[in-house]
Design an enzyme around this catalytic site. Structure first.
Site, PDB file in Angstrom:
ATOM      1  N   LYS A   1     -12.726  -7.847  13.908  1.00 39.78           N
ATOM      2  CA  LYS A   1     -13.797  -7.634  13.223  1.00 39.78           C
ATOM      3  C   LYS A   1     -15.110  -7.193  13.832  1.00 39.78           C
ATOM      4  O   LYS A   1     -15.223  -7.135  14.772  1.00 39.78           O
ATOM      5  CB  LYS A   1     -14.261  -9.257  12.917  1.00 39.78           C
TER       6      LYS A   1
ATOM      7  N   GLU B   1     -12.155  -3.699  11.082  1.00 34.18           N
ATOM      8  CA  GLU B   1     -12.801  -4.248  10.173  1.00 34.18           C
ATOM      9  C   GLU B   1     -14.244  -4.090  10.459  1.00 34.18           C
ATOM     10  O   GLU B   1     -14.592  -4.511  11.555  1.00 34.18           O
ATOM     11  CB  GLU B   1     -12.649  -5.315   9.631  1.00 34.18           C
TER      12      GLU B   1
ATOM     13  N   ASP C   1      -4.001 -13.938  12.307  1.00 41.07           N
ATOM     14  CA  ASP C   1      -4.339 -13.410  11.079  1.00 41.07           C
ATOM     15  C   ASP C   1      -4.024 -12.036  10.523  1.00 41.07           C
ATOM     16  O   ASP C   1      -3.430 -11.762   9.554  1.00 41.07           O
ATOM     17  CB  ASP C   1      -5.976 -13.509  10.836  1.00 41.07           C
TER      18      ASP C   1
ATOM     19  N   HIS D   1       0.509  -8.231   9.571  1.00 36.25           N
ATOM     20  CA  HIS D   1       0.350  -6.899   9.155  1.00 36.25           C
ATOM     21  C   HIS D   1       0.764  -5.972  10.456  1.00 36.25           C
ATOM     22  O   HIS D   1       1.641  -5.057   9.926  1.00 36.25           O
ATOM     23  CB  HIS D   1      -1.038  -6.653   8.945  1.00 36.25           C
TER      24      HIS D   1
ATOM     25  N   LYS E   1       0.855  -1.125  -0.086  1.00 30.82           N
ATOM     26  CA  LYS E   1      -0.148  -0.176  -0.114  1.00 30.82           C
ATOM     27  C   LYS E   1       0.821   1.165   0.007  1.00 30.82           C
ATOM     28  O   LYS E   1       1.954   1.548   0.561  1.00 30.82           O
ATOM     29  CB  LYS E   1      -0.927  -0.169   1.136  1.00 30.82           C
TER      30      LYS E   1
END
Length: 516
Positions: free
Chosen positions: A367, A245, A264, A269, A211
Site C-alpha cells: 500500500k 497500490e 491479502d 492474487h 481480468k
C-alpha cells in the site's frame, strides 16, 4: 507418439470473451441470491456487473436477483438500492427498458445469517421465482460476507434444503476471498463448504483471474511460437510479479490489521499469477486441464532456507502521495499503535521444475507505493556475447516481456536497438501493445466475466481447494517466521517503492526491482 494438446476451438475455449464468438454464451434460466447486499463489494461491483451483463444480452429474460440482509426492506426498497448502484457504477449506458425487465425479478428477504426462519422464507421465495419467473430450479448463492459467516450460511442453506438441487437443475455457491487465514483454517473452511456443495459447484472468486490481461497470459504463451521456446531457464534470468497500490487502507482497518499485505494479496492474487506464468501447456483449456497445470506449479514452489534474506515486510509512514501529505499506517483510524501488520511484503521463490530450475521468482505488494500498477515482468539473461565496444552498450539492460494487468492493460517488450547516427550505439527501447489501442471491443469488467461463468457453470478461472491449500503451504512459513522474529517491520515513506530491505534482497542476487 503422444497426440499432443487438444486443439483449442471456440466451442470449448473458456478464455475467449463470449462476445468474440459467433453466438455469445447466454446463461440459461437461473437466479442469484446475494448475501451481503449492503456492502461495498455488492454496491460497487456485483450489482453493476449484473446490470451490465443484462445490458449486453447475456442474461436470460427471467433472470432474478434476491437480496438477503438484516434490513427492514421491501422488494421496492432493494430495487432502489440496486438502481442507485447501477446508476453510479455501471460501465454500460443506462437503458430504461433493460432496467425495467431486470427489476421485475428483484426480491428481498430480511433476516440474519443464522436465522432458520429467514432461510425458510428464502426457500419459499426461490420456489416462487421458479414458478413466476421460470428460473428452472437453478440458483447461485453469492456470499459477499465476512469469512466468519461462510460456515453458518452454508449450514443454513443445507438445513433449509436450498443447497439440494432437483434432478436436472443446479445449485452453486460463490465465496469471496480470503479463503481462510492459514492452511489449517482453509482446510476447515473447505471441509464445511464441501459438506454442503459438491466441489464442482463451489466457485472461489479471485477477481484478478477475471481480468482480460490475466487470461491473455495463456494466449500470449501458447498461441505464439515467438515466446514459448524461450520461456524457460535457458533464457530467463528471473521473474518479477508486482501488485502496487497508491492508496492506504481507507476505512478497512478492522479487516486489514488482522490480515496484512501477504495474506491479502500474495496468497491468492500473486501466487495465481505466478502459476499462470510458470505452468506447462495444458492438455486442453478446460477447467481440469488448466487447474492441473497450475497445481503442479504450486506444488513445486520452494522457499529459500534463509527467510531473513529472502523476505521483506514493512509499514508505510507519513509521506506524500499525489502531491498531498498522507499519514502513516499507525496513524490510520482504527489501527493500534503497537500493530506489526505489514503493508508491504516481498519474497523470493524457486520453482523446482525442469523448465524453471535456478530461476528466482520475486513477488512484492504494498500500500502507499509510488503508483497503482500490477505487472508480470519476465526478465531475460544478457546476450552471451556483445560484439560492440563497452561504451556503445554501457546503458544496455536485459530484455524483458512485461505483462501489464492494470491499470493500462497490455504487453511491453524491452530490447536493444541502435541509436540513429554514424556511431554504433545501442540503447534500450520498448515496444508496446495496449488493449485500448488495438481492439475496438471494450474488455468486460472482471466481475462481469466471473459472474457469467458462475451462471454458466464454467469454472477454469476459479481456484479449487487444492490450489488454496498449496498456496497456504507456501505462505504459512513466512508468516510464522515474521511472527517469531522480535524485530518490528521496517518502514517506508508513503509514495516511495518500499523499504531498503527489499532493495537489499534483490542486490544480494545482483538484481534490482523494476521501476514500473
Amino acid at each position: 507418439m503422444s497426440p499432443g494438446p487438444a486443439p483449442v476451438t471456440a466451442e470449448h475455449n473458456p478464455l475467449r470473451h463470449p462476445d468474440d464468438k459467433r453466438l455469445p454464451r447466454i446463461a440459461g434460466p437461473c437466479s442469484m441470491v446475494m448475501f451481503g447486499v449492503t456492502g461495498d463489494l455488492a454496491r460497487k461491483k456485483l450489482m453493476p456487473a449484473i446490470y451490465d451483463l443484462a445490458n449486453r444480452g447475456l442474461l436470460p429474460p427471467g433472470f432474478s436477483l434476491v437480496g438477503f440482509a438484516r434490513r427492514d426492506w421491501a422488494d421496492q426498497d432493494f430495487s432502489k438500492v440496486v438502481h442507485d448502484s447501477v446508476r453510479e457504477h455501471a460501465r454500460t449506458p443506462f437503458r430504461e427498458e433493460v432496467w425495467r425487465s431486470l427489476a421485475e425479478g428483484f426480491r428481498f428477504v430480511p433476516g440474519a445469517f443464522d436465522d432458520p426462519d429467514a432461510f425458510q422464507l428464502l426457500a419459499r421465495t426461490v420456489r416462487k421465482l421458479d414458478d413466476e419467473r421460470g428460473t428452472g430450479g437453478n440458483h447461485a448463492f453469492y456470499l459477499s460476507i465476512p469469512p466468519d459467516w461462510f460456515a453458518p450460511v452454508c449450514e443454513q442453506l443445507k438445513a433449509s434444503g436450498l443447497s439440494d438441487p432437483q434432478p436436472g437443475t443446479w445449485r452453486r455457491v460463490v465465496i469471496e476471498k480470503p479463503f481462510g487465514h492459514n492452511l489449517e483454517s482453509a482446510q476447515e473452511l473447505n471441509e464445511i463448504v464441501e459438506s454442503v456443495f459438491p466441489a464442482d459447484s463451489i466457485f472461489r472468486i479471485d477477481h484478478y483471474l477475471g481480468k482480460e490481461t490475466v487470461q491473455n497470459i495463456l494466449a500470449l504463451r501458447f498461441s505464439n511460437q515467438l515466446f514459448e521456446p524461450i520461456w524457460n531457464a535457458n533464457y530467463v534470468d528471473h521473474v518479477q510479479i508486482t501488485m502496487a497500490e497508491d492508496i492506504g487502507i481507507g476505512g478497512r482497518a478492522g479487516y486489514y490489521d488482522d490480515v496484512g499485505a501477504a495474506r491479502d494479496v500474495i496468497q491468492n492474487h500473486l501466487l495465481q499469477l505466478l502459476a499462470l506464468t510458470a505452468m506447462e501447456e495444458p492438455v486442453s483449456f478446460t477447467a481440469r486441464g488448466v487447474r492441473t497445470e497450475k497445481e503442479k506449479v504450486l506444488a513445486s514452489l520452494r522457499l529459500p532456507e534463509d527467510l531473513a534474506t529472502a523476505t521483506s515486510r514493512a509499514q508505510y509512514v507519513a509521506g506524500w502521495q499525489g502531491g498531498e501529505p498522507v499519514v502513516g499506517y499507525l496513524d490510520e483510524d482504527g489501527v493500534a499503535q503497537a500493530s506489526r501488520t505489514e503493508t508491504y511484503a516481498a519474497l523470493k521463490l524457486e520453482v523446482d521444475t525442469r523448465r524453471w530450475a535456478g530461476v528466482p521468482f520475486y513477488l512484492r505488494t504494498g500500500k502507499r507505493l509510488g503508483k497503482r500498477v500490477t505487472e508480470i515482468a519476465v526478465v531475460f539473461k544478457r546476450a552471451p556475447h556483445l560484439p560492440f565496444s563497452s561504451t556503445s552498450t554501457e546503458e544496455l539492460g536485459k530484455n524483458a516481456v512485461v505483462i501489464r494487468v492494470q491499470p493500462d492493460e497490455g504487453v511491453t517488450m524491452r530490447f536493444g536497438s541502435k541509436v540513429p547516427g554514424t556511431q554504433m550505439e545501442v540503447r534500450d527501447v520498448t515496444m508496446d501493445f495496449g488493449y485500448g489501442a488495438s481492439f475496438t471491443e471494450s474488455s468486460p469488467e472482471a466481475y462481469e466475466r466471473l459472474i457469467l461463468d458462475v451462471l454458466l457453470g464454467d469454472p477454469p478461472l476459479f481456484p479449487r481447494h487444492e490450489e488454496v491449500e498449496l498456496s497456504w503451504q507456501i505462505l504459512d512459513p513466512v508468516i510464522d517466521y515474521w511472527s517469531r522474529t522480535r524485530t518490528p517491520p521496517q518502514t517506508y515513506p508513503a509514495g516511495t517503492w518500499g523499504p531498503p530491505e527489499a532493495d537489499e534482497m534483490m542486490r544480494r542476487d545482483g538484481r534490482e526491482w523494476r521501476l514500473p
